[in-house]
Design a protein around this motif. Structure first.
Motif, PDB file in Angstrom:
ATOM      1  N   SER A 371       1.298  -9.432   6.342  1.00 39.90           N
ATOM      2  CA  SER A 371       2.008 -10.489   5.611  1.00 39.90           C
ATOM      3  C   SER A 371       3.388 -10.775   6.207  1.00 39.90           C
ATOM      4  CB  SER A 371       2.162 -10.085   4.135  1.00 39.90           C
ATOM      5  OG  SER A 371       2.943  -8.924   4.029  1.00 39.90           O
ATOM      6  N   ALA A 372       3.647 -10.190   7.401  1.00 38.94           N
ATOM      7  CA  ALA A 372       4.903 -10.436   8.127  1.00 38.94           C
ATOM      8  C   ALA A 372       6.151 -10.228   7.262  1.00 38.94           C
ATOM      9  CB  ALA A 372       4.914 -11.839   8.746  1.00 38.94           C
ATOM     10  N   THR A 373       6.189  -9.116   6.522  1.00 40.89           N
ATOM     11  CA  THR A 373       7.400  -8.762   5.755  1.00 40.89           C
ATOM     12  C   THR A 373       8.050  -7.542   6.403  1.00 40.89           C
ATOM     13  OG1 THR A 373       5.671  -8.198   4.180  1.00 40.89           O
ATOM     14  CG2 THR A 373       7.634  -9.216   3.282  1.00 40.89           C
ATOM     15  N   ASP A 374       9.292  -7.274   6.064  1.00 41.86           N
ATOM     16  CA  ASP A 374       9.909  -6.028   6.511  1.00 41.86           C
ATOM     17  C   ASP A 374      10.430  -5.242   5.310  1.00 41.86           C
ATOM     18  OD1 ASP A 374      12.355  -7.112   5.771  1.00 41.86           O
ATOM     19  OD2 ASP A 374      12.697  -7.948   7.765  1.00 41.86           O
ATOM     20  N   PHE A 375      11.043  -4.081   5.597  1.00 40.54           N
ATOM     21  CA  PHE A 375      11.401  -3.176   4.509  1.00 40.54           C
ATOM     22  C   PHE A 375      12.468  -3.729   3.574  1.00 40.54           C
ATOM     23  CE2 PHE A 375       9.047  -0.088   6.945  1.00 40.54           C
ATOM     24  CZ  PHE A 375       8.449   0.650   5.936  1.00 40.54           C
ATOM     25  N   SER A 376      13.165  -4.761   4.003  1.00 42.20           N
ATOM     26  CA  SER A 376      14.188  -5.300   3.110  1.00 42.20           C
ATOM     27  C   SER A 376      13.570  -6.153   1.998  1.00 42.20           C
ATOM     28  CB  SER A 376      15.199  -6.118   3.910  1.00 42.20           C
ATOM     29  OG  SER A 376      14.534  -7.122   4.640  1.00 42.20           O
ATOM     30  N   SER A 377      12.301  -6.557   2.170  1.00 40.89           N
ATOM     31  CA  SER A 377      11.697  -7.409   1.132  1.00 40.89           C
ATOM     32  C   SER A 377      10.275  -6.987   0.772  1.00 40.89           C
ATOM     33  CB  SER A 377      11.706  -8.867   1.613  1.00 40.89           C
ATOM     34  OG  SER A 377      11.034  -8.966   2.852  1.00 40.89           O
ATOM     35  N   VAL A 378       9.962  -5.711   0.978  1.00 44.59           N
ATOM     36  CA  VAL A 378       8.610  -5.232   0.663  1.00 44.59           C
ATOM     37  C   VAL A 378       8.375  -5.285  -0.860  1.00 44.59           C
ATOM     38  CG1 VAL A 378       9.357  -2.810   0.727  1.00 44.59           C
ATOM     39  CG2 VAL A 378       6.970  -3.349   1.060  1.00 44.59           C
ATOM     40  N   PRO A 379       7.217  -5.818  -1.315  1.00 42.76           N
ATOM     41  CA  PRO A 379       7.006  -5.998  -2.760  1.00 42.76           C
ATOM     42  C   PRO A 379       6.700  -4.708  -3.539  1.00 42.76           C
ATOM     43  CG  PRO A 379       5.137  -6.865  -1.530  1.00 42.76           C
ATOM     44  CD  PRO A 379       6.161  -6.464  -0.520  1.00 42.76           C
ATOM     45  N   VAL A 380       6.458  -3.595  -2.840  1.00 39.63           N
ATOM     46  CA  VAL A 380       6.234  -2.321  -3.533  1.00 39.63           C
ATOM     47  C   VAL A 380       7.520  -1.504  -3.410  1.00 39.63           C
ATOM     48  CG1 VAL A 380       4.863  -0.204  -3.573  1.00 39.63           C
ATOM     49  CG2 VAL A 380       3.782  -2.372  -2.923  1.00 39.63           C
ATOM     50  N   SER A 381       8.131  -1.174  -4.554  1.00 41.15           N
ATOM     51  CA  SER A 381       9.389  -0.417  -4.492  1.00 41.15           C
ATOM     52  C   SER A 381       9.096   1.047  -4.151  1.00 41.15           C
ATOM     53  CB  SER A 381      10.107  -0.482  -5.839  1.00 41.15           C
ATOM     54  OG  SER A 381       9.376   0.274  -6.789  1.00 41.15           O
ATOM     55  N   PRO A 382      10.090   1.764  -3.616  1.00 41.03           N
ATOM     56  CA  PRO A 382       9.881   3.193  -3.330  1.00 41.03           C
ATOM     57  C   PRO A 382       9.452   3.955  -4.593  1.00 41.03           C
ATOM     58  CG  PRO A 382      11.959   2.454  -2.399  1.00 41.03           C
ATOM     59  CD  PRO A 382      11.423   1.310  -3.204  1.00 41.03           C
ATOM     60  N   GLU A 383       9.999   3.566  -5.752  1.00 45.80           N
ATOM     61  CA  GLU A 383       9.647   4.243  -7.006  1.00 45.80           C
ATOM     62  C   GLU A 383       8.176   4.020  -7.339  1.00 45.80           C
ATOM     63  OE1 GLU A 383      12.320   2.183  -6.634  1.00 45.80           O
ATOM     64  OE2 GLU A 383      13.666   3.901  -6.326  1.00 45.80           O
ATOM     65  N   ALA A 384       7.683   2.796  -7.130  1.00 40.34           N
ATOM     66  CA  ALA A 384       6.283   2.483  -7.434  1.00 40.34           C
ATOM     67  C   ALA A 384       5.343   3.238  -6.501  1.00 40.34           C
ATOM     68  CB  ALA A 384       6.045   0.975  -7.314  1.00 40.34           C
ATOM     69  N   LEU A 385       5.720   3.306  -5.218  1.00 40.79           N
ATOM     70  CA  LEU A 385       4.884   4.048  -4.266  1.00 40.79           C
ATOM     71  C   LEU A 385       4.888   5.536  -4.625  1.00 40.79           C
ATOM     72  CD1 LEU A 385       3.143   4.107  -1.705  1.00 40.79           C
ATOM     73  CD2 LEU A 385       5.239   4.371  -0.368  1.00 40.79           C
ATOM     74  N   ALA A 386       6.065   6.055  -5.001  1.00 37.04           N
ATOM     75  CA  ALA A 386       6.165   7.471  -5.377  1.00 37.04           C
ATOM     76  C   ALA A 386       5.285   7.771  -6.591  1.00 37.04           C
ATOM     77  CB  ALA A 386       7.617   7.826  -5.669  1.00 37.04           C
ATOM     78  N   ALA A 387       5.256   6.843  -7.556  1.00 32.77           N
ATOM     79  CA  ALA A 387       4.430   7.057  -8.750  1.00 32.77           C
ATOM     80  C   ALA A 387       2.953   7.119  -8.365  1.00 32.77           C
ATOM     81  CB  ALA A 387       4.672   5.926  -9.758  1.00 32.77           C
ATOM     82  N   MET A 388       2.536   6.309  -7.415  1.00 30.78           N
ATOM     83  CA  MET A 388       1.144   6.338  -6.959  1.00 30.78           C
ATOM     84  C   MET A 388       0.826   7.669  -6.268  1.00 30.78           C
ATOM     85  SD  MET A 388      -0.828   4.017  -4.171  1.00 30.78           S
ATOM     86  CE  MET A 388      -0.654   5.290  -2.925  1.00 30.78           C
ATOM     87  N   ILE A 389       1.766   8.135  -5.446  1.00 31.61           N
ATOM     88  CA  ILE A 389       1.550   9.414  -4.752  1.00 31.61           C
ATOM     89  C   ILE A 389       1.446  10.554  -5.770  1.00 31.61           C
ATOM     90  CG2 ILE A 389       2.640  11.088  -3.187  1.00 31.61           C
ATOM     91  CD1 ILE A 389       3.744   8.580  -1.641  1.00 31.61           C
TER      92      ILE A 389
END
Ligand SMILES: [Zn+2]
Length: 490
Positions: A371-389
Motif C-alpha cells: 500500500s506504499a505507506t511508511d512507518f510514519s503513517s502505518v494504520p496499525v499502532s504499535p499498541e494494537a500490534l502488541a495486543a495481537m502478539i
C-alpha cells in the motif's frame, strides 16, 4: 588481477539542510513548486541585493557536525567560488574554503563486501575520517527533458540558494562497498537527527567520488578520477566498480590513467569523460565581502548536543544487547528513526521483542509495501500490534490465524480482538472439540490411516492439514498434534 591493486576512494556528499527557507534569503525551499516561483533579488543575484545568513542553517549544521564527531570552528568564513554556469545567476557560489564550519571528524561503522547476490559476506567495524563539513548555497537547475522546445535550455532557479552541507571524507575507502556503507550510514544519521531528509530522487542528498588505484604496497596515490552526480546508492556502487576495472585495465595495457571528471551513464552501465584536468576550473576563491565571519558560541553547540537523539549505530547495538535481536533484524529495524521507535514501542508493550521484530519485518512490512505507506503513517499502532502478539502468546489465536487478523487490522484500522470475534471466535484449544475434528478427519481418510499404521508416519502432517481445514484454521495446532497422535496410534 584485482588483488594486485589497491583501490582508494574519497567521497564528497552534498546534503540539503532541512530548513523552510533558503540560506541567505526568505524564499521557500519547497520541492516541486512551479519553476522560478520561489525566487527574490538575493537568490537571483540581482545587483545590490545583500545576503543574510539563516540561523536555522547554522543550528542544523552544528547538529550534523556533532553527530559526525567534527570539531566546530568558533569562527568560519564564507567565500566566493567564482565560475560561470547558466544555472548560477551571480556568477559565483557562496561557499566556505580555507576556514570551514567544521573539521576533523570520524565515524566508526559496520561494513562488509557483498557476494554476487548482494548478500553481506562478513561484517566488521571500520573507522573512516571526515576532513570537513562546510556550508554553501545550491545552484539552480538547467532543464531539457520534457521542455516545449528541445533545441533550447531552460533554467529553474528555485534551488538557487537552498542550504547545503558539503561533507568531504578522507580517501579512506578501499572498496565500492565501503563507500556504499558509509553513504548509507550518512543518509541514515542525517535523517535520524532531522538535518536532511535523505531523499536522493529529489536531490536532497548527492554524491561525488574520487577514485584511483595503485599497486598494493605503493606509497603514492594513483591518478584520481572524479565521478560526478552519483544520485543513488546503486549508481554509486556500480560506477565505482566500473571505474576501478577501467583504471586497472588501462594500467595493465601499459596506458596511463588521465586525471579527469567522468559521469555515470546508467543505460550503458559505463562512465564517460566530462572534462579533463586541462579544462579544470580555477575558482579564484576570496572572502565574501557581504557576510561577516560566522561566529559560533558554546551555548549554540551545547543546545544542539542536548537535542541529539540516540544515533542509529548506538541503537542497533542496544537492540542486539537489550532485546537479543540478530544483527540483520537490528539493522533493518534501525534503518529509520520511525521504524526503530515503532519497534521499541511494540516490544515494550507486548513483552515479546523477537515476535515483535518478526511481525514488523515480515507481515507488516509486506502490507506497507503493497500500500506504499511508511512507518510514519502505518494504520496499525504499535499498541494494537502488541495486543495481537499478546493474544498469540496466550493461546488466544494461532500464528496462522494472526496473519489474516493482521491484514484485516491493516485494512480496517480495528483491533485484533474486534476482528477475531467478527471472524467467529478465537482459537479452539478445547480437547473434546478438537477430538471431534480428529475423528472426522480419520473417518474420512481410511486409506491414509492404513498407510500410517503400516509405518508411513510422515502422513501425520496430512491429517493435521485435514483437521485445520475442518476447523477453518481455528484449531490450536499444538493440541491437534497431541490429540491426533493419540488417535492414530490407538
Ligand atoms: Zn530568494
Amino acid at each position: 588481477m584485482r588483488d594486485k591493486y589497491e583501490t582508494v576512494i574519497g567521497l564528497e556528499i552534498h546534503a540539503q539542510l532541512n530548513t523552510e527557507s533558503k540560506i541567505f534569503c526568505g524564499c521557500s525551499t519547497r520541492f516541486g513548486d512551479e519553476a522560478n516561483s520561489n525566487v527574490c533579488p538575493v537568490c537571483l543575484g540581482l545587483p545590490g541585493a545583500l545576503p543574510v545568513l539563516n540561523r536555522r542553517v547554522v543550528e542544523l549544521a552544528a547538529r550534523a557536525a556533532l553527530a559526525l564527531n567534527l570539531n566546530i570552528n568558533s569562527r568560519s568564513i564564507f567565500s566566493r567560488k567564482n565560475y560561470f554556469y547558466p544555472d548560477l545567476p551571480k556568477g559565483y557560489q557562496i561557499s566556505q574554503y580555507d576556514r570551514p564550519f567544521s573539521e576533523h571528524g570520524w565515524v566508526e561503522i559496520p561494513t562488509s563486501e557483498r557476494d554476487e547476490l548482494g548478500h553481506a559476506t562478513e561484517w566488521r567495524t571500520k573507522k573512516f575520517c571526515i576532513t570537513r563539513l562546510h556550508l554553501e548555497e545550491d545552484a539552480g537547475k538547467s532543464l531539457h527533458e520534457g521542455m516545449p522546445d528541445p533545441t533550447r535550455s531552460y533554467v529553474d532557479l528555485n534551488r538557487s540558494g537552498v542550504p547545503l552541507a558539503e561533507i568531504v571524507s578522507e580517501p579512506d575507502f578501499r572498496s565500492s562497498w565501503e563507500a556504499y556503507d558509509y553513504m548509507q550510514y550518512l543518509r541514515r544519521t542525517l535523517s535520524y537527527i532531522g538535518v536532511c531528509d535523505g531523499n536522493m530522487e529529489e536531490g536532497s542528498l548527492r554524491c561525488d567520488a574520487n577514485v584511483s588505484v595503485r599497486l598494493r604496497g605503493a606509497n603514492e596515490f594513483g591518478t584520481r578520477v572524479e565521478l560526478k552526480n552519483l544520485n543513488s546508492f546503486r549508481f554509486l556502487q556500480k560506477a565505482l566498480e566500473y571505474e576501478i576495472d577501467r583504471q586497472i585495465a588501462t594500467i595493465e595495457a601499459g596506458g596511463k590513467v588521465v586525471q579527469e571528471t567522468r559521469l555515470w551513464n546508467e543505460h550503458e552501465s559505463k562512465t564517460y569523460s566530462m572534462r579533463s584536468k586541462e579544462e579544470a576550473h580555477d575558482y579564484r576563491y576570496f572572502p565574501e565581502p557581504d557576510l561577516p565571519p560566522l561566529v559560533i558560541d558554546d551555548e549554540l553547540i551545547e543546545k544542539q548536543r542536548a537535542e541529539l537523539p540516540e544515533l542509529s549505530e548506538a541503537r542497533r547495538r542496544r537492540f542486539i544487547d537489550e532485546y537479543g535481536l540478530s544483527l540483520d533484524d537490528a539493522s533493518q529495524l534501525t534503518d529509520s528513526r520511525e521504524t526503530a521507535e515503532y519497534f521499541e514501542a511494540t516490544a515494550r508493550t507486548s513483552g515479546n521483542a523477537k515476535a515483535s521484530a518478526n511481525w514488523i519485518l515480515n507481515e507488516l512490512v509486506r502490507e506497507m509495501k503493497s500500500s506504499a505507506t511508511d512507518f510514519s503513517s502505518v494504520p496499525v499502532s504499535p499498541e494494537a500490534l502488541a495486543a495481537m502478539i499478546k493474544m498469540i502468546d496466550s493461546g488466544g489465536i494461532s500464528g496462522k490465524m494472526a496473519k489474516d487478523v493482521l491484514v484485516r487490522m491493516y485494512q480496517t484500522g480495528r483491533t485484533a480482538e474486534e476482528i477475531v470475534s467478527e471472524m467467529g471466535g478465537s482459537q479452539v484449544s478445547d480437547e473434546a472439540a478438537i477430538r471431534a475434528f480428529v475423528d472426522r478427519a480419520i473417518a474420512a481418510n481410511p486409506k491414509q490411516l492404513e498407510q500410517y499404521r503400516a509405518g508411513k508416519t510422515s502422513l501425520v502432517g496430512f491429517f493435521v492439514g485435514q483437521v485445520m481445514k475442518l476447523s477453518s484454521g481455528r484449531a490450536n495446532p499444538q493440541v491437534v498434534n497431541d490429540v491426533l497422535k493419540k488417535a492414530l496410534e490407538s
